[in-house]
Scaffold this motif. Sequence first.
Motif, PDB file in Angstrom:
ATOM      1  N   THR A 564       0.898  -0.945   0.091  1.00 20.48           N
ATOM      2  CA  THR A 564      -0.149   0.211   0.411  1.00 20.48           C
ATOM      3  C   THR A 564       0.712   1.015   0.084  1.00 20.48           C
ATOM      4  O   THR A 564       0.666   2.370  -0.573  1.00 20.48           O
ATOM      5  N   HIS A 565       1.761   1.388   0.813  1.00 21.81           N
ATOM      6  CA  HIS A 565       2.894   2.171   0.858  1.00 21.81           C
ATOM      7  C   HIS A 565       4.070   2.274   0.390  1.00 21.81           C
ATOM      8  O   HIS A 565       4.990   2.858   0.413  1.00 21.81           O
ATOM      9  N   ALA A 566       3.981   1.664  -1.507  1.00 19.35           N
ATOM     10  CA  ALA A 566       5.323   1.850  -1.941  1.00 19.35           C
ATOM     11  C   ALA A 566       5.336   2.756  -2.672  1.00 19.35           C
ATOM     12  O   ALA A 566       6.699   2.849  -2.928  1.00 19.35           O
ATOM     13  N   ASP A 567       4.471   3.637  -2.438  1.00 24.88           N
ATOM     14  CA  ASP A 567       4.934   4.936  -3.111  1.00 24.88           C
ATOM     15  C   ASP A 567       6.126   5.623  -2.535  1.00 24.88           C
ATOM     16  O   ASP A 567       6.454   7.023  -2.293  1.00 24.88           O
ATOM     17  N   ARG A 595       3.145  -1.588  -7.923  1.00 32.53           N
ATOM     18  CA  ARG A 595       3.460  -0.303  -7.489  1.00 32.53           C
ATOM     19  C   ARG A 595       4.650   0.661  -7.894  1.00 32.53           C
ATOM     20  O   ARG A 595       4.295   1.973  -7.349  1.00 32.53           O
ATOM     21  N   LEU A 596       5.985   0.345  -7.777  1.00 34.34           N
ATOM     22  CA  LEU A 596       6.984   0.693  -7.794  1.00 34.34           C
ATOM     23  C   LEU A 596       7.303   1.079  -9.162  1.00 34.34           C
ATOM     24  O   LEU A 596       8.302   2.478  -9.291  1.00 34.34           O
ATOM     25  N   GLU A 597       6.477   0.871 -10.420  1.00 35.20           N
ATOM     26  CA  GLU A 597       6.616   0.929 -11.736  1.00 35.20           C
ATOM     27  C   GLU A 597       7.043   2.884 -11.644  1.00 35.20           C
ATOM     28  O   GLU A 597       5.911   3.404 -11.685  1.00 35.20           O
ATOM     29  N   GLY A 598       7.947   2.491 -12.710  1.00 32.97           N
ATOM     30  CA  GLY A 598       8.120   4.125 -12.972  1.00 32.97           C
ATOM     31  C   GLY A 598       8.553   5.567 -11.500  1.00 32.97           C
ATOM     32  O   GLY A 598       8.972   7.091 -12.124  1.00 32.97           O
ATOM     33  N   ARG A 599       8.949   4.691 -10.615  1.00 32.31           N
ATOM     34  CA  ARG A 599       9.273   5.688  -9.283  1.00 32.31           C
ATOM     35  C   ARG A 599      10.551   6.367  -9.130  1.00 32.31           C
ATOM     36  O   ARG A 599      11.449   6.894  -8.581  1.00 32.31           O
ATOM     37  N   GLY A 600      11.811   5.293  -9.882  1.00 30.88           N
ATOM     38  CA  GLY A 600      12.961   5.346 -10.112  1.00 30.88           C
ATOM     39  C   GLY A 600      13.362   4.909  -8.787  1.00 30.88           C
ATOM     40  O   GLY A 600      14.948   5.986  -8.568  1.00 30.88           O
ATOM     41  N   VAL A 601      13.113   4.280  -8.186  1.00 29.02           N
ATOM     42  CA  VAL A 601      14.099   3.696  -6.975  1.00 29.02           C
ATOM     43  C   VAL A 601      14.703   2.412  -7.444  1.00 29.02           C
ATOM     44  O   VAL A 601      14.241   1.739  -8.590  1.00 29.02           O
ATOM     45  N   PRO A 602      16.464   2.997  -7.390  1.00 29.99           N
ATOM     46  CA  PRO A 602      17.256   1.590  -7.731  1.00 29.99           C
ATOM     47  C   PRO A 602      16.902   0.367  -6.721  1.00 29.99           C
ATOM     48  O   PRO A 602      17.024   0.355  -5.561  1.00 29.99           O
ATOM     49  N   HIS A 603      16.283  -0.878  -7.924  1.00 29.59           N
ATOM     50  CA  HIS A 603      16.102  -1.966  -7.140  1.00 29.59           C
ATOM     51  C   HIS A 603      16.540  -2.838  -8.397  1.00 29.59           C
ATOM     52  O   HIS A 603      16.946  -3.292  -8.940  1.00 29.59           O
ATOM     53  N   ALA A 604      16.406  -3.960  -7.479  1.00 33.60           N
ATOM     54  CA  ALA A 604      17.033  -5.302  -8.280  1.00 33.60           C
ATOM     55  C   ALA A 604      15.986  -6.822  -6.909  1.00 33.60           C
ATOM     56  O   ALA A 604      16.336  -6.827  -6.892  1.00 33.60           O
ATOM     57  N   TYR A 605      15.626  -7.128  -8.183  1.00 27.03           N
ATOM     58  CA  TYR A 605      14.618  -8.537  -7.794  1.00 27.03           C
ATOM     59  C   TYR A 605      15.545  -9.552  -8.814  1.00 27.03           C
ATOM     60  O   TYR A 605      15.382  -9.288  -9.708  1.00 27.03           O
ATOM     61  N   ALA A 640      33.957  -3.834  -3.478  1.00 23.24           N
ATOM     62  CA  ALA A 640      33.815  -5.500  -3.482  1.00 23.24           C
ATOM     63  C   ALA A 640      34.574  -5.970  -3.732  1.00 23.24           C
ATOM     64  O   ALA A 640      33.937  -6.448  -4.659  1.00 23.24           O
ATOM     65  N   PRO A 641      35.594  -6.233  -3.898  1.00 23.55           N
ATOM     66  CA  PRO A 641      36.357  -6.774  -4.815  1.00 23.55           C
ATOM     67  C   PRO A 641      36.062  -8.629  -4.952  1.00 23.55           C
ATOM     68  O   PRO A 641      36.298  -8.793  -4.464  1.00 23.55           O
ATOM     69  N   GLY A 642      35.783  -8.742  -6.110  1.00 23.24           N
ATOM     70  CA  GLY A 642      35.382 -10.495  -6.208  1.00 23.24           C
ATOM     71  C   GLY A 642      33.932 -10.816  -6.329  1.00 23.24           C
ATOM     72  O   GLY A 642      33.784 -11.864  -6.833  1.00 23.24           O
ATOM     73  N   ILE A 643      33.407  -9.450  -5.469  1.00 24.29           N
ATOM     74  CA  ILE A 643      31.927 -10.020  -5.630  1.00 24.29           C
ATOM     75  C   ILE A 643      31.109  -9.393  -7.208  1.00 24.29           C
ATOM     76  O   ILE A 643      31.315  -8.360  -7.917  1.00 24.29           O
ATOM     77  N   PRO A 644      29.929 -10.328  -7.633  1.00 24.02           N
ATOM     78  CA  PRO A 644      29.884 -10.070  -8.851  1.00 24.02           C
ATOM     79  C   PRO A 644      28.749  -8.557  -8.972  1.00 24.02           C
ATOM     80  O   PRO A 644      28.248  -8.249  -7.998  1.00 24.02           O
ATOM     81  N   ALA A 645      28.971  -7.947  -9.387  1.00 25.12           N
ATOM     82  CA  ALA A 645      28.174  -6.465  -9.487  1.00 25.12           C
ATOM     83  C   ALA A 645      27.128  -7.174  -9.953  1.00 25.12           C
ATOM     84  O   ALA A 645      26.278  -7.093 -10.893  1.00 25.12           O
ATOM     85  N   LEU A 646      25.889  -6.223  -8.697  1.00 27.29           N
ATOM     86  CA  LEU A 646      24.192  -6.228  -8.419  1.00 27.29           C
ATOM     87  C   LEU A 646      23.628  -5.049  -9.964  1.00 27.29           C
ATOM     88  O   LEU A 646      23.734  -4.104  -9.182  1.00 27.29           O
ATOM     89  N   GLU A 647      23.545  -5.903 -10.319  1.00 21.16           N
ATOM     90  CA  GLU A 647      22.195  -4.875 -11.720  1.00 21.16           C
ATOM     91  C   GLU A 647      21.582  -3.979 -10.669  1.00 21.16           C
ATOM     92  O   GLU A 647      20.358  -4.579 -10.863  1.00 21.16           O
ATOM     93  N   LEU A 648      20.965  -2.887 -10.416  1.00 27.59           N
ATOM     94  CA  LEU A 648      20.107  -1.810 -10.045  1.00 27.59           C
ATOM     95  C   LEU A 648      19.601  -1.145 -10.807  1.00 27.59           C
ATOM     96  O   LEU A 648      20.264  -0.525 -12.149  1.00 27.59           O
ATOM     97  N   THR A 649      18.198  -1.724 -11.984  1.00 28.13           N
ATOM     98  CA  THR A 649      16.992  -0.627 -12.279  1.00 28.13           C
ATOM     99  C   THR A 649      15.922   0.189 -11.544  1.00 28.13           C
ATOM    100  O   THR A 649      16.175   0.313  -9.703  1.00 28.13           O
ATOM    101  N   SER A 650      16.088   1.470 -12.431  1.00 31.34           N
ATOM    102  CA  SER A 650      14.758   2.592 -11.776  1.00 31.34           C
ATOM    103  C   SER A 650      13.806   1.433 -12.052  1.00 31.34           C
ATOM    104  O   SER A 650      13.572   1.324 -13.286  1.00 31.34           O
TER     105      SER A 650
END
Length: 650
Positions: A564-567, A595-605, A640-650
């Motif tokens: 409900t409060h994703a915004d 609910r988060l789509e288009g809000r520009g919050v960096p995240h990964a699922y 974080a050497p040796g750790i695969p970079a997590l791609e964050l999308t908005s």
Amino acid sequence: MQIQTYGEWPSPVDAATAAAHDGSPEYVGFVGDEVWWTEPRPAEAGRRTLVRRHADGAEESVLPAPWNVRSRVIEYGGHPWAGAVHDGAPLVVFAHFPDQRLYRWEPGAEPAPLTPVSPVGLGLRWAEPVVLPERGEVWCVLEEFTGDGPSDVRRVLAAVPLDGSAAEDRGAVRELTGERHRFVTGPRLSPDGTRAAWIGWDHPRMPWDGTELIVADVAADGTLTGARTVAGGPEESVPQADWTHDNRLLYASDRTGWWNLYRDGEPVCPRSEEFAGPLWKLGQRWFAPLDGGLIAVLHGKGAQRLAVLDPETCEVVDSAGPWSEFGPTLAALGERVVAVGASPHSSYEVVELDTRTGRARVIGAAHSDAVDPAYYPEPEVRTFTGPDGREIHAQVYPPRHPDRTGPDGELPPYVIWSHGGPTGRFPLVLDLEIAYFTSRGIGVAEVNYGGSTGYGRAYRNRLRGEWGVVDVEDCAAVARALAEEGVADPARLAVRGGSAGGWTTAASLTTTDVYACGTIIYPVLDLTGWGTGETHDFESQYLETLIGPRAEVPERYEERSPVTHADRLSVPFVLLQGLDDVICPPVQCERFLARLEGRGVPHAYIAFAGEGHGFRRAETMVRALEAELSLYSQVFGLKAPGIPALELTS
């Protein structure tokens, strides 16, 4: 000591090491004089094997892959195996996870099915078996789905023929009880075989709210007659019952506000501490009566220790040894007690206590240091002050490294961990997932927020009607306190949790401004959906106490939900989910993300095929840990050497 930025310290505790040591031995028991137990195999698709300890001390995994000894009853499962000596050899019955059938196994033979595959719904499931060769039967809990819905289900006690005649014939299974209760535990038979005891409860109660202890007479033909309730009620939780050597009924009850022991209805050594815990899995055992009249017990406030209780004098003698926490799986034979213990410096091990000598020793799954123990975290057991002056219990793990320290004037980042349940608790044990972060210079604080077990019923009941409020406030209070004390960097705080902890994490990110990011793992996100058919039967009415009666406070279900409060969510996060999860299903995550789509919050699922509620495969745990560390590194400005970079999308 070398000076290096917190969070960038080199560490031998990689994600693969942490994953390889995830899980613990469970469901210990005796077959004749031998000790048997189940054990995880993360590298073998997360299956659980059955381990036999021979008389000479050799350990044998008696069931090779793909056999998976695990029950799905109430989804969280229950004791999945039992054994007896028959014709001089072990006769073992176990539940196989993929098809949930009961199988019979004997040395030199392949497992043979004892129960059929259900043609309806989600199947026939079995737990807490008791092998009775003299009757030619195994008595257990039967969970039978009658339709395709998660609540189209009935549960009874049943007797399954050991000769395999029910393998293709459901009609050959003999039901021992009617549908007296929605939920039942397995039968415990008195030593003289004349009585059986079990526990039952009904919606909307959970087993830590109120249960009934039932006793019935066992007739000569194996039927149960004269079933009657002897203890328990709507506000009295009885999580375990058993029989003493002289046929007296022994059980745990929290009628005084603490889970204490009772014998034939009379209190045994009343104390303001817990001698039991929440019944999340059928067959959990916190005490075991001994032949001489003593009782092996787990007890304590918070962490539970193994001890021997004399019911005549109320003397409680703790077992000697390094173990500070024991899991709810005890077994006794004569004067021998087998348990599963751990400490902040060692993982769970199978421990045997000889009550005649007081000697305790490791007999299985012995801890072996995966890395130099100098990299292990050192817990600080703390009590913080929360809103209205209430106590909050927590375990704080500062960054720890044998030859690194942070620069003067720099405070380390901290991750606040919220446990699942929510009726549960963080054990005080070595966890290499914690070491994965602390050895790199990132602190961890495990919060046993109001509602946690181990501190009495009043503390547990703080969450009634307040889920999403008290847990969120308590986690935030610990985070703020660590910052105010100069322990943690207030600008680099994160929150993480799985299941109910995933709920608390999501609720924290959408209702507070304490955290810079978060890791949400197989969470509850939408109460309205979760409470109306999106979860399993066991917890389908859990919200009636955690949130309030739906009929009376329907608006609260929407108002409390993170979806409900994703915004309001404005900080980066990673969301980790198993695609086979029937407890917290993926649809909750999908709804939240929409609910988060288009809000520009960096995240990964990241969704994992083949994983359910609780990750069990090594490759999944590696990916999840590395993604979490990458999130913190990006948000906190770390390398974080040796750790695969997590791609964050908005």
